[in-house]
Scaffold this active site. Sequence first.
Site, short mmCIF file in Angstrom:
data_model
loop_
_atom_site.label_atom_id
_atom_site.label_comp_id
_atom_site.label_asym_id
_atom_site.label_seq_id
_atom_site.Cartn_x
_atom_site.Cartn_y
_atom_site.Cartn_z
N HIS A 370 0.74 -1.09 0.05
CA HIS A 370 -0.07 0.09 0.07
C HIS A 370 0.89 1.40 -0.10
O HIS A 370 0.39 2.45 -0.66
CB HIS A 370 -1.08 0.02 1.16
CG HIS A 370 -1.95 -0.98 0.82
ND1 HIS A 370 -2.81 -1.33 2.15
CD2 HIS A 370 -2.40 -1.82 0.10
CE1 HIS A 370 -3.83 -2.32 1.73
NE2 HIS A 370 -3.25 -2.74 0.42
N ARG A 477 -9.93 8.34 -6.63
CA ARG A 477 -10.03 6.80 -6.16
C ARG A 477 -10.16 6.71 -4.53
O ARG A 477 -9.20 6.98 -3.92
CB ARG A 477 -8.68 6.11 -6.56
CG ARG A 477 -8.24 6.10 -7.92
CD ARG A 477 -6.75 5.50 -8.04
NE ARG A 477 -6.45 4.76 -9.40
CZ ARG A 477 -5.83 5.24 -10.33
NH1 ARG A 477 -5.20 6.70 -10.05
NH2 ARG A 477 -5.72 5.06 -11.45
N ARG A 513 -15.17 7.72 -7.26
CA ARG A 513 -15.52 6.34 -7.87
C ARG A 513 -15.46 5.39 -6.41
O ARG A 513 -14.78 5.80 -5.46
CB ARG A 513 -14.02 5.81 -8.57
CG ARG A 513 -14.31 4.14 -8.49
CD ARG A 513 -13.01 3.52 -9.47
NE ARG A 513 -11.74 3.54 -8.65
CZ ARG A 513 -10.59 3.19 -9.28
NH1 ARG A 513 -10.63 2.88 -10.55
NH2 ARG A 513 -9.65 2.99 -8.50
N GLU A 614 -14.41 -1.01 -17.97
CA GLU A 614 -13.27 -1.82 -17.73
C GLU A 614 -13.36 -3.23 -17.85
O GLU A 614 -12.10 -3.81 -17.99
CB GLU A 614 -12.65 -1.82 -16.19
CG GLU A 614 -12.61 -0.39 -15.76
CD GLU A 614 -12.15 -0.19 -14.13
OE1 GLU A 614 -11.08 -0.07 -14.00
OE2 GLU A 614 -13.09 -0.39 -13.28
N ASN A 637 -6.59 0.73 -18.08
CA ASN A 637 -5.64 -0.08 -17.34
C ASN A 637 -6.15 -1.36 -17.22
O ASN A 637 -5.48 -2.51 -17.48
CB ASN A 637 -5.15 0.46 -16.15
CG ASN A 637 -4.53 1.84 -16.02
OD1 ASN A 637 -4.23 2.21 -16.96
ND2 ASN A 637 -4.69 2.50 -14.77
N ASP A 638 -7.49 -1.42 -16.57
CA ASP A 638 -8.03 -2.61 -16.52
C ASP A 638 -8.66 -3.32 -17.95
O ASP A 638 -8.30 -4.46 -18.21
CB ASP A 638 -9.07 -2.62 -15.38
CG ASP A 638 -8.53 -3.06 -13.97
OD1 ASP A 638 -7.76 -3.91 -13.90
OD2 ASP A 638 -8.96 -1.99 -12.99
N ARG A 648 -1.63 -6.54 -16.03
CA ARG A 648 -1.11 -5.15 -16.20
C ARG A 648 0.13 -5.02 -15.38
O ARG A 648 0.84 -4.06 -15.47
CB ARG A 648 -2.25 -4.09 -15.87
CG ARG A 648 -2.58 -4.19 -14.39
CD ARG A 648 -3.78 -3.32 -14.06
NE ARG A 648 -3.72 -1.95 -13.28
CZ ARG A 648 -4.65 -1.36 -13.07
NH1 ARG A 648 -5.94 -1.71 -13.09
NH2 ARG A 648 -4.45 -0.19 -12.14
N CYS A 685 -9.88 7.45 -18.06
CA CYS A 685 -9.15 7.69 -16.83
C CYS A 685 -7.95 6.79 -16.59
O CYS A 685 -7.35 6.86 -15.64
CB CYS A 685 -9.96 8.15 -15.69
SG CYS A 685 -10.83 6.47 -15.34
#
Length: 758
Positions: A370, A477, A513, A614, A637-638, A648, A685
């Site tokens: 994290h 996020r 989100r 996604e 990305n996803d 990824r 995004c």
Amino acid sequence: MTTKADELAPRRLLRRLRDVMASSGKAQQKLDSVVTLIAADMVAEVCSTYLCRAGEVLELFASKGLKPTAIHHTRLRLGEGLVGHIAATAKPLNLADAQTHPDFAYRPETGEEIYHSLLGVPILHGGRVVGVLLVQNRSRRLYSEVDLELLQTIAMVLAELAASGDLVPRDELFPVEGNVVLPLRLEGTPLNPGLAMGSAVLHQPRIELRDLVAEDPEKERARFEEALDKFHSALDELLTAADIVIGSEHREILETYRMFAQDRGWLGRINEAIGSGLTAEAAVQKVQEETRVRMESITDQVIREKLHDLDDLAHRLIQHLTGQENTAATADLPDDVVLIARNMGPAELLDYDSQKLRALVLEEGSPTSHVAVVARTLDIPVLARVKGVLEKVDPLEPVIVDCDNAQLFVRPSEDVQQTFAESMRVLAARQARYAETRHLPAVTADGVSVSLNMNAGLLVDLKDIEARGADGIGLYRTEILFMVRPRFPNVEEQTELYRSILDQAGDRPVTFRTLDIGGDKRLPYFLADSDIEENPAMGWRALRIALDRPQLLRQQARALLHAAAGRRLRVMFPMVAEVAEYMAARKLLEMEVSRARRRGEKLPDKIEIGAMLEVPALFWQLPTLLKHVDFLSVGSNDLFQFFFASDRGNPRLSGRYDVLSPASLSFLHALVRQCDARNVPVGLCGEMAGQPLDAMVLLGLGFRILSMPPPAIGPVKAMVLSLRLAELAGYLETLGDLPDHSLRDKFRAYAMDHEVAI
Ligand code: PEP
Ligand code: MG
């Protein structure tokens, strides 16, 4: 078993030593007095101290009993003679007849040939041998355990003097090859790209022990017990906390700590050291030093890790006993901090002034830790798995973190510094040019307006809205807040944070989100080890968790509604795979709207609800989905990891497929066409929005809303200002159905030919 009498004699000697140390004399005089005192007290005919010098050499620094002319003349290489043997093995030697030992080296200038027995111990500091202390006698005798313990304790007191820089110059004390201060280049694994130069700051500062010798061992034992008790209760509290899942990694670490804190051998050694006259903190340090030396010779990874944990525990106890419990975050910091830690939690990183943070270097760490996720949102380079970095860098030494080449330079030479300074100057000049355009609207050279937004995940990112000239936050996020906490934030805590985000964004829109946990973003207090999935990216994550645990989403929705009362609220759901999921999530949000209405609470002026695209499957339901969403946002990305079936986060696959390929471009083009036909705003995004060339192509395909990491806004705006979009759209039409792996080179050539700033 030590008796009262055994304890008294060492303490008397230690007290005298302390008085010598505290006196105002020069370091060499103190050392001379110390060897004289030891010789008298231990009834030894000789007491000598050797200290390590540059080039792996041990030099005789002080002696009572050997010829004075040998002092500062007699030198032994590491491993040479008995002194060299003790230094090389970091272990004591107790010999009744030293001259028969195979490593005995005769040095006529010392006059030591008449002494037979020898007791020598290493002087340890920071897990390294900095010297050797020994006593000798004519008679052939074996020294007792008490003598050995005493000599080790004195060595511990001497270590501070030896490492103070007053005897051997500090630059000879660094733990590098040959003990000389050489620039070092260490390798690591980059977790976030970038380049940074700065001053090393150790997250856990090395603790300077001021009081080594104590009058009253009983009092010291009581202090130690108290510290340990407090530590135990803190651990017990953590372990019984309802939100630590049984079997989680977090719990395992705590269990390990507790195991060591109850380890009889370890506690016994500390007690013995206190008995010999050390303060509680010095006793813990002495045992810790010995453990560190053991650690060096252990190759078994599991045992090493356990010993590391023990090291951590000792460090915490010493911090507690000396009252120096703070990390470097609270210290006076230089303006260019390169933070160095073994590992750290995300919240600990946030304790640092982000204005001063230049980079993060970890001895451990992984891409999914994290702290790495948070460091990414702070946009600082992160280099992880840099072996031994904590021992090889001293506070405030100059360092260069070059994540693009997976390397760290410690004490870089002048020319290395100059080369990197030049690269950084070029980067800074470019950023300054971008800053000049921050007030200009993002309009193409042929007059098409584009909305450039930033991705954020922490409150600190928000300062960037103004500085970078972003139109809004296209992706907030929310899970980052959950990751930096030890437990789920409650509705009030969430409300407060969302409110301050909206306050800081002012008139600019913010798209929140909802929680995107699971996958690589595991919360230790939520998912247990037994929940580890074989394929987490496609596992129980994001909206799937929210629909299975509706309370989570409802609480978040409640907090968002409270925070946006009287304002505009934009919410989007991550990882939607089918319309039914989106509808179910939307229903939960609407239930909260009804609840708020029933209770007479003030609602947002406007609520817009959207979905992230996604999961490719959703594309095939677009006609239905578009009837129910206020906007769509492509999480490239996803999306492309599922589109190409290509992880990824796997470095072996990065670059294997290109988002600027015929397949992905035709997918995106079809998507934009459908959204435009139904008048539903669609943005993108993912990371590709922040690459000027990729962003150029996205505009050519019809995207008008992009959201990206804050530093990308300047370069992308420069591209927009220089682009004639109509020409590009015409060029895209000509590409037709090419069989190429990638169209990147073609677009690059186009940008060059048409003077687009990419
Ligand atoms: C994405 O997948 O493109 C996205 C923006 O979400 P995240 O990177 O947070 O998964
Ligand atoms: Mg995503």
